[in-house]
Design an enzyme around this catalytic site. Sequence first.
Site, PDB file in Angstrom:
ATOM      1  N   GLU A  98       0.847  -1.202   0.000  1.00 29.88           N
ATOM      2  CA  GLU A  98       0.000   0.000   0.000  1.00 29.88           C
ATOM      3  C   GLU A  98       0.875   1.242   0.000  1.00 29.88           C
ATOM      4  O   GLU A  98       2.035   1.187   0.368  1.00 29.88           O
ATOM      5  CB  GLU A  98      -0.847   0.042   1.282  1.00 29.88           C
ATOM      6  CG  GLU A  98      -1.575  -1.221   1.530  1.00 29.88           C
ATOM      7  CD  GLU A  98      -2.217  -1.248   2.913  1.00 29.88           C
ATOM      8  OE1 GLU A  98      -2.200  -0.221   3.623  1.00 29.88           O
ATOM      9  OE2 GLU A  98      -2.733  -2.323   3.262  1.00 29.88           O
ATOM     10  N   LYS A 142       2.088   4.646   1.678  1.00 33.16           N
ATOM     11  CA  LYS A 142       2.154   5.192   3.029  1.00 33.16           C
ATOM     12  C   LYS A 142       1.754   6.662   2.922  1.00 33.16           C
ATOM     13  O   LYS A 142       2.495   7.479   2.364  1.00 33.16           O
ATOM     14  CB  LYS A 142       3.564   5.050   3.600  1.00 33.16           C
ATOM     15  CG  LYS A 142       3.650   5.422   5.060  1.00 33.16           C
ATOM     16  CD  LYS A 142       4.981   4.972   5.640  1.00 33.16           C
ATOM     17  CE  LYS A 142       5.036   5.136   7.143  1.00 33.16           C
ATOM     18  NZ  LYS A 142       4.821   6.500   7.603  1.00 33.16           N
ATOM     19  N   ASP A 199       1.049  10.395   3.967  1.00 35.05           N
ATOM     20  CA  ASP A 199       1.761  11.263   4.900  1.00 35.05           C
ATOM     21  C   ASP A 199       0.806  12.302   5.488  1.00 35.05           C
ATOM     22  O   ASP A 199       0.807  13.471   5.108  1.00 35.05           O
ATOM     23  CB  ASP A 199       2.922  11.944   4.169  1.00 35.05           C
ATOM     24  CG  ASP A 199       3.925  12.534   5.142  1.00 35.05           C
ATOM     25  OD1 ASP A 199       3.792  12.268   6.355  1.00 35.05           O
ATOM     26  OD2 ASP A 199       4.815  13.259   4.698  1.00 35.05           O
ATOM     27  N   TYR A 243      -6.877   0.017   7.598  1.00 35.33           N
ATOM     28  CA  TYR A 243      -6.670  -1.022   8.617  1.00 35.33           C
ATOM     29  C   TYR A 243      -7.967  -1.237   9.392  1.00 35.33           C
ATOM     30  O   TYR A 243      -8.464  -0.307  10.020  1.00 35.33           O
ATOM     31  CB  TYR A 243      -5.547  -0.550   9.547  1.00 35.33           C
ATOM     32  CG  TYR A 243      -5.076  -1.531  10.591  1.00 35.33           C
ATOM     33  CD1 TYR A 243      -5.163  -2.907  10.394  1.00 35.33           C
ATOM     34  CD2 TYR A 243      -4.525  -1.075  11.784  1.00 35.33           C
ATOM     35  CE1 TYR A 243      -4.702  -3.789  11.354  1.00 35.33           C
ATOM     36  CE2 TYR A 243      -4.051  -1.944  12.752  1.00 35.33           C
ATOM     37  CZ  TYR A 243      -4.145  -3.311  12.530  1.00 35.33           C
ATOM     38  OH  TYR A 243      -3.698  -4.170  13.480  1.00 35.33           O
ATOM     39  N   LYS A 266      10.519   3.581   3.218  1.00 35.64           N
ATOM     40  CA  LYS A 266      10.424   5.027   2.991  1.00 35.64           C
ATOM     41  C   LYS A 266      11.068   5.408   1.665  1.00 35.64           C
ATOM     42  O   LYS A 266      12.182   4.961   1.365  1.00 35.64           O
ATOM     43  CB  LYS A 266      11.138   5.776   4.124  1.00 35.64           C
ATOM     44  CG  LYS A 266      10.537   5.494   5.495  1.00 35.64           C
ATOM     45  CD  LYS A 266       9.331   6.343   5.749  1.00 35.64           C
ATOM     46  CE  LYS A 266       9.772   7.541   6.490  1.00 35.64           C
ATOM     47  NZ  LYS A 266       8.964   8.145   7.417  1.00 35.64           N
ATOM     48  N   CYS A 302      23.205  45.968   0.061  1.00 36.88           N
ATOM     49  CA  CYS A 302      21.806  45.608   0.288  1.00 36.88           C
ATOM     50  C   CYS A 302      21.018  45.800  -1.020  1.00 36.88           C
ATOM     51  O   CYS A 302      21.061  46.887  -1.599  1.00 36.88           O
ATOM     52  CB  CYS A 302      21.203  46.466   1.396  1.00 36.88           C
ATOM     53  SG  CYS A 302      19.434  46.170   1.607  1.00 36.88           S
ATOM     54  N   CYS A 362      18.467  48.821  -0.408  1.00 35.93           N
ATOM     55  CA  CYS A 362      18.811  50.213  -0.114  1.00 35.93           C
ATOM     56  C   CYS A 362      20.243  50.563  -0.472  1.00 35.93           C
ATOM     57  O   CYS A 362      20.670  51.709  -0.312  1.00 35.93           O
ATOM     58  CB  CYS A 362      18.524  50.531   1.356  1.00 35.93           C
ATOM     59  SG  CYS A 362      19.663  49.713   2.479  1.00 35.93           S
ATOM     60  N   CYS A 375      22.066  43.867   6.585  1.00 31.82           N
ATOM     61  CA  CYS A 375      22.060  45.242   6.127  1.00 31.82           C
ATOM     62  C   CYS A 375      21.963  46.108   7.376  1.00 31.82           C
ATOM     63  O   CYS A 375      20.990  46.005   8.127  1.00 31.82           O
ATOM     64  CB  CYS A 375      20.858  45.512   5.219  1.00 31.82           C
ATOM     65  SG  CYS A 375      20.604  47.275   4.970  1.00 31.82           S
ATOM     66  N   CYS A 404      16.142  51.265   5.519  1.00 34.56           N
ATOM     67  CA  CYS A 404      15.991  50.156   4.568  1.00 34.56           C
ATOM     68  C   CYS A 404      14.512  49.706   4.571  1.00 34.56           C
ATOM     69  O   CYS A 404      14.001  49.241   5.597  1.00 34.56           O
ATOM     70  CB  CYS A 404      16.915  49.023   4.979  1.00 34.56           C
ATOM     71  SG  CYS A 404      16.835  47.615   3.886  1.00 34.56           S
TER      72      CYS A 404
HETATM   73  S1  IVH Z   1      -0.859   0.482   8.958  1.00 32.16           S
HETATM   74  C1  IVH Z   1       0.007  -1.553  12.993  1.00 32.16           C
HETATM   75  N1  IVH Z   1      -0.988   1.519   6.552  1.00 32.16           N
HETATM   76  O1  IVH Z   1       2.187   5.269   9.171  1.00 32.16           O
HETATM   77  C2  IVH Z   1       0.099  -0.855  11.690  1.00 32.16           C
HETATM   78  N2  IVH Z   1      -0.151   2.880   8.305  1.00 32.16           N
HETATM   79  O2  IVH Z   1       4.537   4.418  10.893  1.00 32.16           O
HETATM   80  C3  IVH Z   1      -0.834   0.259  11.570  1.00 32.16           C
HETATM   81  N3  IVH Z   1       0.425   5.159   7.610  1.00 32.16           N
HETATM   82  O3  IVH Z   1       0.768   5.537  12.339  1.00 32.16           O
HETATM   83  C4  IVH Z   1      -0.554   1.197  10.506  1.00 32.16           C
HETATM   84  N4  IVH Z   1      -0.134   4.946   5.501  1.00 32.16           N
HETATM   85  O4  IVH Z   1      -0.248   6.937  10.488  1.00 32.16           O
HETATM   86  C5  IVH Z   1      -0.632   1.718   7.838  1.00 32.16           C
HETATM   87  N5  IVH Z   1      -1.196   2.298   4.371  1.00 32.16           N
HETATM   88  C6  IVH Z   1      -0.861   2.510   5.650  1.00 32.16           C
HETATM   89  C7  IVH Z   1      -0.364   3.748   6.099  1.00 32.16           C
HETATM   90  C8  IVH Z   1      -0.002   3.890   7.452  1.00 32.16           C
HETATM   91  C9  IVH Z   1       0.319   5.765   6.421  1.00 32.16           C
HETATM   92  C10 IVH Z   1       0.946   5.817   8.829  1.00 32.16           C
HETATM   93  C11 IVH Z   1       0.080   5.651  10.040  1.00 32.16           C
HETATM   94  C12 IVH Z   1       0.936   4.985  11.082  1.00 32.16           C
HETATM   95  C13 IVH Z   1       2.313   5.219  10.566  1.00 32.16           C
HETATM   96  C14 IVH Z   1       3.205   4.078  10.985  1.00 32.16           C
END
Ligand code: IVH
Length: 664
Positions: A110, A112, A114, A222, A308, A402, A405, A420, A426
């Site tokens: 999946e 991640k 942010d 989840y 990451k 600057c 000025c 400056c 200024c």
């Molecule tokens: S699963 C026990 N799935 O990443 C696992 N987390 O570092 C529960 N996050 O606190 C998290 N995308 O805020 C999961 N597809 C995803 C996610 C995800 C972002 C964040 C989430 C979590 C943090 C974990």
Amino acid sequence: MTSEERILELRSILHTHNYNYYVLNAPQITDMEFDTLLRELQDLEASHPHMYDPTSPTQRVGSDITKDFKQVQHKYPMLSLGNTYSKSEVADFYDRVKRALNEDFEICCELKFDGTSISLTYADGKLVQAVTRGDGEKGDDVTANVRTIRTVPLLLSGSYPHEFEIRGEVLMPWAVFEQLNEEREKQGEPLFANPRNAAAGTLKLQDSAVVARRRLDAYLYYMLGESLPTDGHYENLMYAQQWGFKVSDTMRKCATLEQIYNFIDEMDVKRKELPFATDGIVLKVNSLRQQRHLGYTAKSPRWAIAYKFKAERAVTRLCEVTYQVGRTGVVTPVANLDPVQLSGTVVRRASLHNADIIDNLDLHIGDMVYVEKGGEIIPKITGVDMDMRLLIGDKVRFVDKCPECGTPLIRIDGEAAHYCPNERECPPQLKGRIEHYVSRDAMNIDSIGPETIETLFALGLVKDIADLYTLDSSDLMFLPRMGAKSADNIIAGIRSSLNVPFERLLFALGIRFVGATVAKRLARSFRNIDAIMDATLEQLTAVDDIGERIATGVIKFFADENNRILVERLRKAGLKFEVDEEFVKESSDILKGKSIVISGVFSRHSRDEYKEMIEKNGGKNVGSVSKSTTFILAGDNMGPSKLEKARKLGIQLVSEDEFLAMLE
Ligand code: IVH
């Protein structure tokens, strides 16, 4: 049809259209038709209060009721994920899982997201509670705010478990984030560094009507509960999608390491097109039975891991370096670039910070440069693509005068910045000081923003802060984009600033190194401006937390005759240059030399009020528990990690009542 029946019908129609619009991205009616239906429902609900239902689509618009958030214990703790940064670490994870399970398994891959995580509880198909992650054990109940997020279903459709939790990420799309920051800049409010902070900050707002306007989004990833539809994580989320949740369609089940790698590579490209921020990939063992078998370490599941992404980088041409002059005279170089797409936004400028950074990069005009976005709003240049340097342009040399000025710049030994020194004339320094003066934590004259200051300055009506007090409505009324009403507002704002307490006025003067807290300390010790103006270095440094650097800043400021004249003009205008009796009365030295951590939830005063009390009584409010913490002002539901640390270090916990008694 009775009104009651119509209410139910409208709710159901609006729920469907909400889902079509926000989740499926496929509206079937126009916005106006939607609004008409919504308004009809609002009117009917207003005249039939017994039909109130927190899951009604009308609740999406929020209300301005202020509430402190209730702390809620998570039924299942909210854990974090182990991070990996390379494919070989992903392979290690894969091998660990393979060895531990010793049978076939699938990995659900999946994005991640942010943003900020949220846990939603549904009972009988209704959203009953939304809680932030908090410390993982307990979080804030932000249900009213989450109800305003259009992609979070208030009511589910189909057949869903009687009770379950679903977790996901609340996001602020790039476009909303940028617009929000633009507005904040105009208002002179601090900017959010990234959409993650903006989303988290928004969820914690007290006024859910403001939250509603911020257009947050949410992806769910989840599901937890006793009677979930299947043993498959992926399959359960597909069900969730049917019930009305927004689930990313980029999820993919992989059976081999190679498939996982392909997913990572594909997403690292695709994510750049997404309207919101992502920072990696999450890999989860798909079978819930296998997840249980693998279990957890103290902090994170053994069945999942995050990969990451490397910071996103773009290559573009450096066209020009320009220089910005701030309120304190610091000159910051800015790279002007050929516009380039980078993590969802178009980048045109990047900060170069100071002369050393320019030299280290060996920048030449026309270079192809690498641009990266860290956690900051303004991207930075991290290098030059030397292979692309075919025609060498002029070497970038820091300006010596600057740009605003023309005054020769100075560089203080040991400091990276150029200044400056022309404080008196200024223009950006003059305007910057006025902006600082009216800003929220200073005099809080919110009717005056940077644009108004620009106009007043350009017309010569206001050259310094004391000039503000010479204005009247007739000076303003005929300015561009101004009417009688805004003119009156500005004058009223200026007038009410006469009541601002001395400690804030002292901060507003913009003395170097005198922030809001230092200003309070000075005001408390010296009581009035005359005592501060005449104070010696020894007298100043005798005040707690005031070192030589700050003391010198104060002395230099008042050594300048112009600043003394400014103070006199402000005094004449009616500003308060001595502390209120009350401020003094409430002050004491009882907490002098004490470092106090505030933790937990309080019932008699807010956290901010306690912070204020600590400062007023000579103490220092610090953020984290350490050896030098004197005591912890502990409310209810203190975070377990702080509690543990306090116990280890033997630091005393003081209750709210004990603390108040201490100050009596
Ligand atoms: S699963 C026990 N799935 O990443 C696992 N987390 O570092 C529960 N996050 O606190 C998290 N995308 O805020 C999961 N597809 C995803 C996610 C995800 C972002 C964040 C989430 C979590 C943090 C974990």
